[in-house]
Design a protein around this motif. Structure first.
Motif, mmCIF file in Angstrom:
data_model
loop_
_atom_site.group_PDB
_atom_site.id
_atom_site.type_symbol
_atom_site.label_atom_id
_atom_site.label_comp_id
_atom_site.label_asym_id
_atom_site.label_seq_id
_atom_site.Cartn_x
_atom_site.Cartn_y
_atom_site.Cartn_z
ATOM 1 N N THR A 1 0.854 -1.185 0.000
ATOM 2 C CA THR A 1 0.000 0.000 0.000
ATOM 3 C C THR A 1 0.888 1.233 0.000
ATOM 4 O OG1 THR A 1 -1.676 -1.188 1.274
ATOM 5 C CG2 THR A 1 -1.881 1.208 1.165
ATOM 6 N N PHE B 1 0.676 5.107 0.584
ATOM 7 C CA PHE B 1 -0.084 6.255 1.081
ATOM 8 C C PHE B 1 0.589 7.491 0.507
ATOM 9 C CE2 PHE B 1 -0.576 2.885 4.182
ATOM 10 C CZ PHE B 1 -1.945 2.885 4.403
ATOM 11 N N VAL C 1 -1.441 -0.720 -4.131
ATOM 12 C CA VAL C 1 -2.679 0.038 -4.031
ATOM 13 C C VAL C 1 -2.308 1.422 -3.512
ATOM 14 C CG1 VAL C 1 -4.886 0.214 -2.819
ATOM 15 C CG2 VAL C 1 -4.044 -2.014 -3.565
ATOM 16 N N THR C 2 -2.862 2.451 -4.108
ATOM 17 C CA THR C 2 -2.586 3.822 -3.677
ATOM 18 C C THR C 2 -3.735 4.349 -2.833
ATOM 19 O OG1 THR C 2 -1.349 4.225 -5.711
ATOM 20 C CG2 THR C 2 -2.042 6.157 -4.465
ATOM 21 N N VAL C 3 -3.389 4.987 -1.716
ATOM 22 C CA VAL C 3 -4.372 5.624 -0.846
ATOM 23 C C VAL C 3 -4.000 7.106 -0.747
ATOM 24 C CG1 VAL C 3 -5.329 5.743 1.486
ATOM 25 C CG2 VAL C 3 -4.755 3.514 0.484
ATOM 26 N N ASP C 4 -4.918 7.971 -1.165
ATOM 27 C CA ASP C 4 -4.712 9.419 -1.086
ATOM 28 C C ASP C 4 -5.113 9.875 0.318
ATOM 29 O OD1 ASP C 4 -4.836 12.199 -1.182
ATOM 30 O OD2 ASP C 4 -5.943 12.263 -3.075
ATOM 31 N N VAL C 5 -4.127 10.261 1.120
ATOM 32 C CA VAL C 5 -4.406 10.611 2.516
ATOM 33 C C VAL C 5 -5.156 11.932 2.655
ATOM 34 C CG1 VAL C 5 -2.474 9.267 3.419
ATOM 35 C CG2 VAL C 5 -2.139 11.681 2.888
ATOM 36 N N ASP D 1 -8.765 10.290 2.289
ATOM 37 C CA ASP D 1 -9.077 9.080 3.061
ATOM 38 C C ASP D 1 -8.602 9.262 4.506
ATOM 39 O OD1 ASP D 1 -8.919 6.474 4.264
ATOM 40 O OD2 ASP D 1 -8.891 5.570 2.262
ATOM 41 N N GLY E 1 -6.833 6.266 6.039
ATOM 42 C CA GLY E 1 -5.478 6.132 5.513
ATOM 43 C C GLY E 1 -4.523 7.095 6.185
#
Length: 84
Positions: free
Chosen positions: A4, A6, A29-33, A36, A39
């Motif tokens: 992941t 972030f 997998v990309t999580v835009d903090v 999110d 995240g």
């Protein structure tokens, strides 16, 4: 192995990390903090306040780091058998 990333928009180190993953064929997998909250909280819980943060979960082993780390990306690619 689950990877992941972030990240946040307009982050050069985040972009370099994505390019490194793509170059070495690492699935992530990309999580835009910025969008999110959970995240963002995960990064805080891991002790980080700057992006990117990479979280690698493999079985019961968990590894994480912050910033653009080509050495870590290459080590991860080696573990996954991806092209160097």
């Amino acid at each position: 192995m689950n990877v992941t990333l972030f990240s946040k928009p307009d982050c050069k180190q985040c972009d370099f990390t994505k390019r490194g993953f793509d170059k070495h064929g690492i699935d992530y997998v990309t999580v835009d903090v910025t969008a999110d909250d959970s995240g963002r909280q995960k990064c805080i819980d891991l002790g980080y306040s700057s992006m990117p943060v990479v979280l690698v979960e493999s079985g019961q082993e968990i590894v994480h780091w912050s910033g653009f780390r080509m050495d870590e990306i290459k080590a991860l690619a080696y573990l996954e058998g991806a092209p160097q």
